[in-house]
Design a protein around this motif. Sequence first.
Motif, PDB file in Angstrom:
ATOM      1  N   GLN A 249      31.480 -39.261  26.845  1.00  0.00           N
ATOM      2  CA  GLN A 249      31.394 -39.725  25.465  1.00  0.00           C
ATOM      3  C   GLN A 249      30.210 -39.116  24.737  1.00  0.00           C
ATOM      4  O   GLN A 249      30.180 -39.095  23.506  1.00  0.00           O
ATOM      5  CB  GLN A 249      31.298 -41.249  25.443  1.00  0.00           C
ATOM      6  N   ALA A 250      29.212 -38.608  25.487  1.00  0.00           N
ATOM      7  CA  ALA A 250      28.018 -38.077  24.841  1.00  0.00           C
ATOM      8  C   ALA A 250      28.346 -36.878  23.962  1.00  0.00           C
ATOM      9  O   ALA A 250      27.833 -36.753  22.844  1.00  0.00           O
ATOM     10  CB  ALA A 250      26.990 -37.683  25.905  1.00  0.00           C
ATOM     11  N   LEU A 251      29.209 -35.978  24.468  1.00  0.00           N
ATOM     12  CA  LEU A 251      29.580 -34.799  23.699  1.00  0.00           C
ATOM     13  C   LEU A 251      30.314 -35.200  22.424  1.00  0.00           C
ATOM     14  O   LEU A 251      30.094 -34.620  21.358  1.00  0.00           O
ATOM     15  CB  LEU A 251      30.448 -33.872  24.547  1.00  0.00           C
ATOM     16  N   ALA A 252      31.185 -36.202  22.522  1.00  0.00           N
ATOM     17  CA  ALA A 252      31.915 -36.673  21.341  1.00  0.00           C
ATOM     18  C   ALA A 252      30.965 -37.299  20.323  1.00  0.00           C
ATOM     19  O   ALA A 252      31.150 -37.133  19.112  1.00  0.00           O
ATOM     20  CB  ALA A 252      32.982 -37.677  21.756  1.00  0.00           C
ATOM     21  N   ARG A 253      29.948 -38.022  20.816  1.00  0.00           N
ATOM     22  CA  ARG A 253      28.980 -38.604  19.877  1.00  0.00           C
ATOM     23  C   ARG A 253      28.167 -37.527  19.183  1.00  0.00           C
ATOM     24  O   ARG A 253      27.803 -37.661  18.012  1.00  0.00           O
ATOM     25  CB  ARG A 253      28.048 -39.565  20.620  1.00  0.00           C
ATOM     26  N   LEU A 254      27.902 -36.443  19.924  1.00  0.00           N
ATOM     27  CA  LEU A 254      27.105 -35.366  19.344  1.00  0.00           C
ATOM     28  C   LEU A 254      27.883 -34.549  18.324  1.00  0.00           C
ATOM     29  O   LEU A 254      27.387 -34.253  17.233  1.00  0.00           O
ATOM     30  CB  LEU A 254      26.613 -34.446  20.469  1.00  0.00           C
TER      31      LEU A 254
END
Length: 323
Positions: A249-254
């Motif tokens: 999910q970190a990449l999507a948040r970024l």
Amino acid sequence: MWFGAADLLRCRFAISPLWETQEAVRTLSRPDRHGYHLPWLRRMREAAGGIDLAPVRLLMPPHGYNPDFLCPPPTGPFASFADELARVRAADPRSVRAEVARSLADTPGAADTPRGRALLADPARTVRELADLLEQVWDALVAPHWPRLRALLEADVAFHSRRLADGGLEQLFAGLHSRLSWSDGVLTVANRSPSRHTRTLTGEGLMLVPSVFVWPDVVSGFDPPWQATVVYPARGIGSLWADPRPGGQALARLLGPNRAALLAGLDAPATTTDLAHLHGLAPSSVSAHLSVLRDAGLLRSRRDGLRVLYERTPLGTALAEGR
């Protein structure tokens, strides 16, 4: 295969949707091919069950001759399925009967079955029925995934074209398949067939066709007047059916969910249209997202004829893979 001087200048690559269609049928009944394709097999089980594949399977002996007219070598690097199927439909019935008889002879008793006798009795009808069957297989099993398959095949051609430019034919053939070897102008294909096939090329060169579904085999052959061809497994099929959407999910948040999915899914070069089909997005939206990712240094673009291909930069790969 024995190469002359002119043949060395006429080795070229091509992509064949018709070949993938034929090999998809073979893969359905070959457990040794299932390892990389289990996700596809699960998705296609119901669709494949609705197609009577028996006629074409009868012409696919495990270690024998497959009729050349069913999948003639491509005439260009990016032929469409419709163009290739039109060549099947235009096959000469006299040649068809000879090829069908040769193929059936490699399966003991096949020529004496009702279906075998029907294939031999009316070659013109056989061509029509088999072409219609291949079209069904394409529509149901291959066409829905073609953008993904084509992107991987194009990436393979680009990779091996660079290897050919760097190290010549010896380096190229050494990297295509373990059963291919090159020495003193002779290409040897160590296949599983008990028969030995030799061919002296006469200036027409060799067609090299990467394939998703042919793994783990390499296929050669095609007697004159067909173009000499070698079909080999494409690189990267291990991740072919992986979900292109990012797991973290970190990449999507970024980046946002769509840009993250596009970046994570670019394991092989692809066009805007390919990515739109793969991710279920509008081409205009994909184009806008790709521009942002390129401007950020995560993607680069290059022109390939009339198309523009996008691929990850090292920074983009590191970010997509969480390194």
